[in-house]
Design an enzyme around this catalytic site. Structure first.
Site, PDB file in Angstrom:
ATOM      1  N   CYS A   1      54.630  19.459 -30.757  1.00  0.00           N
ATOM      2  CA  CYS A   1      53.572  18.433 -30.867  1.00  0.00           C
ATOM      3  C   CYS A   1      53.689  17.597 -32.143  1.00  0.00           C
ATOM      4  O   CYS A   1      53.029  16.565 -32.269  1.00  0.00           O
ATOM      5  CB  CYS A   1      52.208  19.099 -30.798  1.00  0.00           C
ATOM      6  SG  CYS A   1      52.061  20.143 -29.362  1.00  0.00           S
TER       7      CYS A   1
ATOM      8  N   HIS B   1      47.319  13.508 -25.450  1.00  0.00           N
ATOM      9  CA  HIS B   1      48.355  14.031 -26.334  1.00  0.00           C
ATOM     10  C   HIS B   1      49.730  13.982 -25.670  1.00  0.00           C
ATOM     11  O   HIS B   1      50.204  14.980 -25.136  1.00  0.00           O
ATOM     12  CB  HIS B   1      47.966  15.472 -26.725  1.00  0.00           C
ATOM     13  CG  HIS B   1      49.012  16.214 -27.469  1.00  0.00           C
ATOM     14  ND1 HIS B   1      49.811  15.637 -28.431  1.00  0.00           N
ATOM     15  CD2 HIS B   1      49.395  17.518 -27.418  1.00  0.00           C
ATOM     16  CE1 HIS B   1      50.633  16.547 -28.917  1.00  0.00           C
ATOM     17  NE2 HIS B   1      50.415  17.686 -28.302  1.00  0.00           N
TER      18      HIS B   1
ATOM     19  N   CYS C   1      49.127  20.856 -35.418  1.00  0.00           N
ATOM     20  CA  CYS C   1      49.614  22.175 -35.001  1.00  0.00           C
ATOM     21  C   CYS C   1      50.642  21.940 -33.904  1.00  0.00           C
ATOM     22  O   CYS C   1      50.585  20.941 -33.205  1.00  0.00           O
ATOM     23  CB  CYS C   1      48.465  23.026 -34.474  1.00  0.00           C
ATOM     24  SG  CYS C   1      47.679  22.297 -33.028  1.00  0.00           S
TER      25      CYS C   1
HETATM   26  C1  COA Z   1      43.055  22.173 -19.329  1.00  0.00           C
HETATM   27  C2  COA Z   1      43.875  21.600 -18.193  1.00  0.00           C
HETATM   28  C3  COA Z   1      44.556  22.747 -17.410  1.00  0.00           C
HETATM   29  C4  COA Z   1      42.926  20.835 -17.264  1.00  0.00           C
HETATM   30  O1  COA Z   1      43.676  20.197 -16.298  1.00  0.00           O
HETATM   31  P1  COA Z   1      42.986  19.543 -15.029  1.00  0.00           P
HETATM   32  O2  COA Z   1      42.330  20.589 -14.206  1.00  0.00           O
HETATM   33  O3  COA Z   1      44.024  18.688 -14.388  1.00  0.00           O
HETATM   34  O4  COA Z   1      41.874  18.658 -15.701  1.00  0.00           O
HETATM   35  P2  COA Z   1      41.000  17.520 -15.094  1.00  0.00           P
HETATM   36  O5  COA Z   1      41.037  16.358 -16.013  1.00  0.00           O
HETATM   37  O6  COA Z   1      41.332  17.295 -13.653  1.00  0.00           O
HETATM   38  O7  COA Z   1      39.538  18.121 -15.219  1.00  0.00           O
HETATM   39  C5  COA Z   1      39.079  19.130 -14.328  1.00  0.00           C
HETATM   40  C6  COA Z   1      37.653  18.763 -13.977  1.00  0.00           C
HETATM   41  O8  COA Z   1      36.856  18.802 -15.154  1.00  0.00           O
HETATM   42  C7  COA Z   1      36.158  17.589 -15.279  1.00  0.00           C
HETATM   43  N1  COA Z   1      36.046  17.272 -16.697  1.00  0.00           N
HETATM   44  C8  COA Z   1      37.053  17.228 -17.612  1.00  0.00           C
HETATM   45  N2  COA Z   1      36.545  16.891 -18.807  1.00  0.00           N
HETATM   46  C9  COA Z   1      35.232  16.715 -18.642  1.00  0.00           C
HETATM   47  C10 COA Z   1      34.181  16.346 -19.512  1.00  0.00           C
HETATM   48  N3  COA Z   1      34.445  16.072 -20.794  1.00  0.00           N
HETATM   49  N4  COA Z   1      32.918  16.251 -19.022  1.00  0.00           N
HETATM   50  C11 COA Z   1      32.671  16.490 -17.725  1.00  0.00           C
HETATM   51  N5  COA Z   1      33.622  16.835 -16.849  1.00  0.00           N
HETATM   52  C12 COA Z   1      34.868  16.946 -17.298  1.00  0.00           C
HETATM   53  C13 COA Z   1      37.006  16.573 -14.567  1.00  0.00           C
HETATM   54  O9  COA Z   1      36.246  15.450 -14.147  1.00  0.00           O
HETATM   55  C14 COA Z   1      37.505  17.357 -13.384  1.00  0.00           C
HETATM   56  O10 COA Z   1      36.487  17.396 -12.414  1.00  0.00           O
HETATM   57  P3  COA Z   1      36.867  17.333 -10.857  1.00  0.00           P
HETATM   58  O11 COA Z   1      37.689  18.559 -10.586  1.00  0.00           O
HETATM   59  O12 COA Z   1      35.522  17.327 -10.203  1.00  0.00           O
HETATM   60  O13 COA Z   1      37.640  16.061 -10.697  1.00  0.00           O
HETATM   61  C15 COA Z   1      44.983  20.643 -18.696  1.00  0.00           C
HETATM   62  O14 COA Z   1      44.387  19.484 -19.229  1.00  0.00           O
HETATM   63  C16 COA Z   1      45.823  21.311 -19.747  1.00  0.00           C
HETATM   64  O15 COA Z   1      46.725  22.114 -19.422  1.00  0.00           O
HETATM   65  N6  COA Z   1      45.603  20.992 -21.036  1.00  0.00           N
HETATM   66  C17 COA Z   1      46.254  21.625 -22.125  1.00  0.00           C
HETATM   67  C18 COA Z   1      47.500  20.912 -22.433  1.00  0.00           C
HETATM   68  C19 COA Z   1      48.264  21.631 -23.486  1.00  0.00           C
HETATM   69  O16 COA Z   1      48.478  22.831 -23.459  1.00  0.00           O
HETATM   70  N7  COA Z   1      48.709  20.856 -24.446  1.00  0.00           N
HETATM   71  C20 COA Z   1      49.423  21.361 -25.529  1.00  0.00           C
HETATM   72  C21 COA Z   1      48.517  21.395 -26.680  1.00  0.00           C
HETATM   73  S1  COA Z   1      49.446  21.451 -28.172  1.00  0.00           S
END
Ligand code: COA
Length: 432
Positions: free
Chosen positions: A94, A388, A418
């Site tokens: 990252c 990100h 991080c």
């Molecule tokens: C966490 C993670 C698995 C979620 O993925 P996802 O399921 O595709 O996420 P989505 O954006 O579709 O959100 C899921 C649901 O939550 C809802 N949601 C997300 N953020 C929200 C918020 N702030 N408020 C309200 N609802 C929210 C979305 O609308 C969606 O709803 P739906 O299923 O009714 O459409 C994915 O974003 C991830 O793997 N993130 C981490 C990435 C990572 O590891 N990065 C490295 C870091 S160094």
């Protein structure tokens, strides 16, 4: 304050990023190389920098193309830069484009180059999908077969299961834990509750939405041409929730530990596509070419922790190191720009910086950097709201921090990232 770094002083003259979008959406037909091309070409045009002045391109990506792994060179060859510009690619998870910037800065400081383009890109919509080892071995064996029978025999030990494609993992190679699982571990070990995480995520979205609304991001983000036929374009992030409400977060189910966890889609950074780039110059060169730098690199440092301990706690160690190199304390820092992989990670890093006990136990002799007042932290949101794209986040943060310092008429910013592998990166920037 005297110079903290040996060699020539390094100016950050300009920066730019693409909009950041959720993977699989607006940039689904593009590649990291194409995103890099668009941002670098636009940056050169906006700065009116004569292409012949650029000596090097340092660019990075975390999930490279198998066909074109040296993204720096491919990006340069697609822009008006001369073919004689030498290029290399970097990766530091990252912190990849922070690495691109600090590597470029070292070359400028040493006098190897006067002007360097540094940055990174990530298009998780275009990741290489591989096959299992038995299939790969069979393909190689088959390619050596002289007859059709020999070629077919190479696949005799391949099972139906082996034929399933293998997507790239978001899991640590060394521990097998995903980023999210590692963030869960940190939340539990550091006592970071769900409410605090959700409140931080809401803060991130609210601030990013405000920054888009008041025009802050307009100069930092370029329009990107999209679509299979390049007949449409976008100029805004699609990751930011303009209608974020604190209540909305409470309803979301934990993703990585469904029974006892606290990490949700709402308090995590999303998987994102995007690119960012910076132009670095020796201070005298910037003056000679008539540029007013956005700021200068004062110091930087990287550190690492055991990935099996608290994977995303690297900044607890890179930040005191960078402050020491800068001859500064947290009190000298006007603005802290932190990468937000997960709210649990941000709150864990902040907790560590504020705890002398943490350092007495884990790094005796290190002075805790101190607490960060809320008003100094990520004033325009961060990776939870902005997204990100692994390779581009560092360049985004450097540019965003320097512009915010100017807007507030302040002088010093701390960048903290991080990264996978237990790594942490930190840089200190100054305007004067
Ligand atoms: C966490 C993670 C698995 C979620 O993925 P996802 O399921 O595709 O996420 P989505 O954006 O579709 O959100 C899921 C649901 O939550 C809802 N949601 C997300 N953020 C929200 C918020 N702030 N408020 C309200 N609802 C929210 C979305 O609308 C969606 O709803 P739906 O299923 O009714 O459409 C994915 O974003 C991830 O793997 N993130 C981490 C990435 C990572 O590891 N990065 C490295 C870091 S160094």
């Amino acid at each position: 304050m005297p110079d903290a770094r040996p060699g020539r002083r390094v100016a950050i003259v300009a920066g730019l990023r693409t909009p950041f979008v959720k993977s699989g959406t607006t940039f689904k037909d593009l590649t990291s190389i194409e995103l890099g091309r668009q941002v670098v070409a636009e940056l050169l045009m906006r700065t009116e920098l004569p292409a012949r002045e650029v000596g090097q391109v340092v660019f990075g990506t975390v999930v490279p193309s198998v066909q074109a792994p040296n993204i720096a060179r491919e990006v340069a060859l697609l822009t008006p830069l001369p073919r004689s510009v030498e290029c290399y690619s970097v990766t530091r998870a990252c912190a990849t484009s922070l690495q691109a910037m600090t590597s470029a800065a070292d070359s400028v400081a040493l006098g190897e180059h006067d002007v360097i383009v540094a940055g990174g890109a990530e298009c998780l919509s275009d990741v290489p999908i591989t096959y299992s080892r038995p299939v790969a071995q069979a393909v190689v064996l088959a390619s050596r077969g002289k007859t059709l029978v020999e070629k077919l025999r190479a696949f005799s030990d391949v099972s139906a299961k082996d034929l399933l494609p293998v997507p790239p993992a978001l899991a640590e190679y060394s521990t097998g834990l995903t980023m999210g699982e590692s963030a869960e571990k940190m939340a539990k070990e550091n006592g970071i509750g769900r409410e605090a995480q959700d409140a931080f995520a809401h803060r991130s979205h609210a601030r990013a939405a405000a920054a888009w609304a008041d025009g802050t991001f307009a100069k930092e983000v370029t329009r990107v041409v999209i679509g299979p036929k390049f007949d449409a374009s976008i100029s805004e992030d699609n990751t930011v929730r303009k209608d974020s409400t604190l209540e909305g977060y409470g309803n979301l189910k934990p993703v990585f530990d469904k029974r006892f966890g606290s990490i949700t889609a709402g308090n995590s950074s999303p998987l994102t596509d995007g690119a960012g780039a910076l132009i670095l110059m020796a201070e005298e060169k910037a003056k000679a070419l008539g540029y007013k730098p956005l700021g200068y690199l004062r110091a930087y440092a990287y550190a690492a922790v055991d990935p099996g301990w608290q994977l995303l706690q690297g900044p607890a160690f890179s930040v005191p190191k960078a402050l020491k190199r800068a001859g500064m304390t947290m009190a000298d820092i006007d603005l802290v720009e932190m990468h937000e992989a997960f709210a649990a990670q941000v709150l864990s890093n902040l907790q560590a910086w504020g705890s002398q006990r943490f350092y007495d136990e884990r790094a005796p002799g290190t002075k805790a950097p101190g607490e960060v007042p809320d008003g100094k932290l990520n004033p325009n949101g961060g990776s939870i709201s902005l997204g990100h794209p692994f390779g581009a986040t560092g360049a985004r943060m450097v540019h965003q921090a320097l512009r915010e310092l100017a807007a507030r008429n302040l002088n010093t910013a701390l960048i903290s990232i991080c990264a996978a592998g237990g790594l942490g990166g930190a840089a200190i920037l100054e305007r004067e």
